[in-house]
Scaffold this active site. Structure first.
Site, PDB file in Angstrom:
ATOM      1  CB  SER A 208      -0.970   0.015   1.038  1.00  0.00           C
ATOM      2  OG  SER A 208      -0.401  -0.080   2.334  1.00  0.00           O
ATOM      3  CG  HIS A 261      -1.395   4.053   3.598  1.00  0.00           C
ATOM      4  ND1 HIS A 261      -2.552   3.554   4.406  1.00  0.00           N
ATOM      5  CD2 HIS A 261      -0.740   2.833   3.217  1.00  0.00           C
ATOM      6  CE1 HIS A 261      -2.516   2.455   4.446  1.00  0.00           C
ATOM      7  NE2 HIS A 261      -1.607   1.915   3.755  1.00  0.00           N
TER       8      HIS A 261
END
Length: 283
Positions: A208, A261
């Site tokens: 991610s 992230h």
């Protein structure tokens, strides 16, 4: 991959590229594939955008044909498809063949996930565990800088990440080449891994951070240089930003690598701004 929808067929690749650039200015993501030996097909990534894209292209083609600006446009003809129809298997294979690195990383993620879901969880986890630069230089295990990107802890985790990797990574690799995706993967992966490690140690994994890096790259390139032919729908941009913000609220029943992230997003945006600046100077 399954959402690609054929839009228009032309006899010259440069015409297809002009259509792609035109549509990118309207926030419509497309891909170009050869059709036979003498034609090119322009595909729309999101079926919901197909009617709008077809109307835009038909209007533009009609206007250009009337003005007789370029005889090449007379060879363009809309591709009529039934609602929900998809490109043939051969076209999908051609798309896959143009994204070898995207497929390689996706395959490694799946292999690592299947291995970790078996009795090999501990050795796979230890093999891919992040290590900072000092330890890497001492041990020679350079893959640990990027290793956590291949490690996933649930089916939903890997499905979510690989879906975005397929959409974003495939778009970048087909548009800018394999080397560009390799560089983006390494830089955003190492940056996001390092950020997460400094924030909470080495107990993390997932693609991610890279996904957010690619998201930032495509988002900003589509905004700064729309003529380069990569873009994202506004609702997808809003979703990714909202998901990032939700991770910091701690209301989701998930253990999210929020720092990875955020660092991935910032590194992707920064790389996009840098590349756009270099491209502007060269032009």
């Amino acid at each position: 991959m399954s959402e690609l929808t054929p839009l228009v067929k032309v006899s010259r690749r440069e015409v297809a590229e002009q259509i792609q650039t035109f549509l990118s200015g309207h926030q419509i993501a497309t891909d170009i594939q050869p059709e036979g030996e003498s034609h090119w097909l322009v595909y729309v990534f999101y079926p919901a955008q197909q009617p709008k894209a077809q109307a835009l292209v038909q209007g533009w083609l009609t206007q250009i044909q009337r003005q007789q600006a370029d005889y090449l446009w007379s060879n363009a003809s809309p591709v009529k498809t039934k609602p929900g129809s998809q490109p043939g298997f051969s076209a999908l294979l051609q798309i896959a063949s143009r994204s070898p690195f995207m497929l390689l990383i996706a395959t490694l993620c799946v292999v690592a996930f299947l291995a970790s879901a078996s009795l090999w969880f501990s050795p796979v986890r230890e093999l891919l565990r992040f290590a900072p630069l000092g330890q890497v230089l001492e041990s020679g295990q350079w893959w640990r800088l990027i290793g956590p990107t291949l490690m996933h802890f649930s089916a939903m985790h890997i499905i979510f990440n690989l879906l975005w990797w397929w959409i974003l990574g495939g778009q970048i690799e087909r548009r800018f080449g394999t080397s560009a995706l390799v560089i983006l993967y390494l830089l955003t992966g190492i940056a996001s891994n390092y950020g997460q490690y400094l924030d909470g140690g080495s107990n993390f994994g997932g693609l991610s951070g890279v996904v957010y890096g690619l998201f930032g790259f495509v988002w900003w390139i589509g905004w700064i240089r729309p003529e380069w032919g990569v873009s994202l729908q506004r609702n997808l941009i809003g979703f990714m930003l909202a998901w990032l913000a939700l991770g910091y609220t701690n209301i989701l029943p998930l253990n999210m690598a929020n720092t990875a992230h955020l660092v991935g997003l910032l590194s992707g945006c920064g790389l996009a701004a840098l590349i756009a600046l270099i491209g502007k100077r060269q032009s």
